[in-house]
Design a protein around this motif. Sequence first.
Motif: not given
Length: 381
Positions: A339-351, A363-373
């Motif tokens: 999931a991290l590999m396809v993200m463009d954001s340098k800062e990632v939020i993990l909930t 991530g702020e630079d990944d509008p519309g994206f959600l990764g779930l594990i």
Amino acid sequence: MLHVVVDREKIVGPLQKVQSIVDKKTIMNIINNVFIYTDDENLFLEATDLEISYRGKIPCKILHQGAVTVNSRKLYEIIRDFPSQEIEFKEDDNYWITIGAGEKAEYKIGGLPPDDFPKFRQINSENYTDISSNTLKSLIDKTIFSASFDEKKFALSGIFVQQINEGSDPETTTSLIRMVSSDGHRLSLMESEVDSEHFDLTKGIILPRKGAQEIKKIIEEKEVARLGVDEKFCFVHSGDDQLVIRLIEGTFPDYRVIIPETRERFFTFKKELVYNALKRISVLCSDNIFRGVKASVAQGAMEIESLDKNLGEAREIVEVTFDGEPFEIAFNAKYMMDALMVMDSKEVILTVNNSDSPCLLTGEDDPGFLGLIMPMQLETE
């Protein structure tokens, strides 16, 4: 009988695109071939595995119209390294074709009757949307990796594509195209705005993984792609390339039920630091797919350690932004890394709301994206 002169650079690209479509394991020799034919001005290439069909248009000098089919792989290997920029194709008797460049080079290759080649499905659908090629590529890239490879999970073996309409006022409603994939252990979702004037996909479709991969190839270096649906098929038209893809029949599970509605506990981290730490720790995991790790999160830091102790032990501490009560989570490091590999954001939020709640990546630079594990259970001592 077919007789044309074509520029090598213009034909080698379409021939390369069809190599992954052609079914090399089939007992039907004809679909190992590429179908080559002309109209008044252009040369056309078609290839199919009966699930995905490709058509490419190539400008050329037509000396005589005609149609032949020849082995796709052999033709590509000849053209790819051909010693001349200008190549002459001339059909001979018994479906043979001569590929030449005057006195410099001459190759002969046998073919099969063009009448036996499966007909390209004509799409006359009015259900379509024009979408930026970069947007379509991003939608696929950020979802295809989590589609299931398990043949028993047929409905999960592709990407679910659906149109979402946000708002109750028709004049202000925003239409989104959403792609979702899941293998049962993780999920990825990506959405982007779409022009819905001629498009209705509210029921959703399941796009096969191979079809999604072929879409990426034909939209490469193009500005716009036309995406549409006709009965049990999806079609994509971009530039001089067309694809018709048979959709997966089945019902995609209701993915929304596993996405938490509230975000009660979260922290942020630098993507590169966590990705590299997980990569190093994964070296000591004996399973290439299930790489369990435990993360102990406290104020300002996250300690990651491997759960698999068979090969050794690994532990690293990385900086995070968090000021809540300490907690522990366990997850598959490979799924997190994917999931991290396809993200463009340098800062990632993990909930992660609690120990039983899925891990959500945004991530702020990944509008519309959600990764779930989905979480792994920690053993209690």
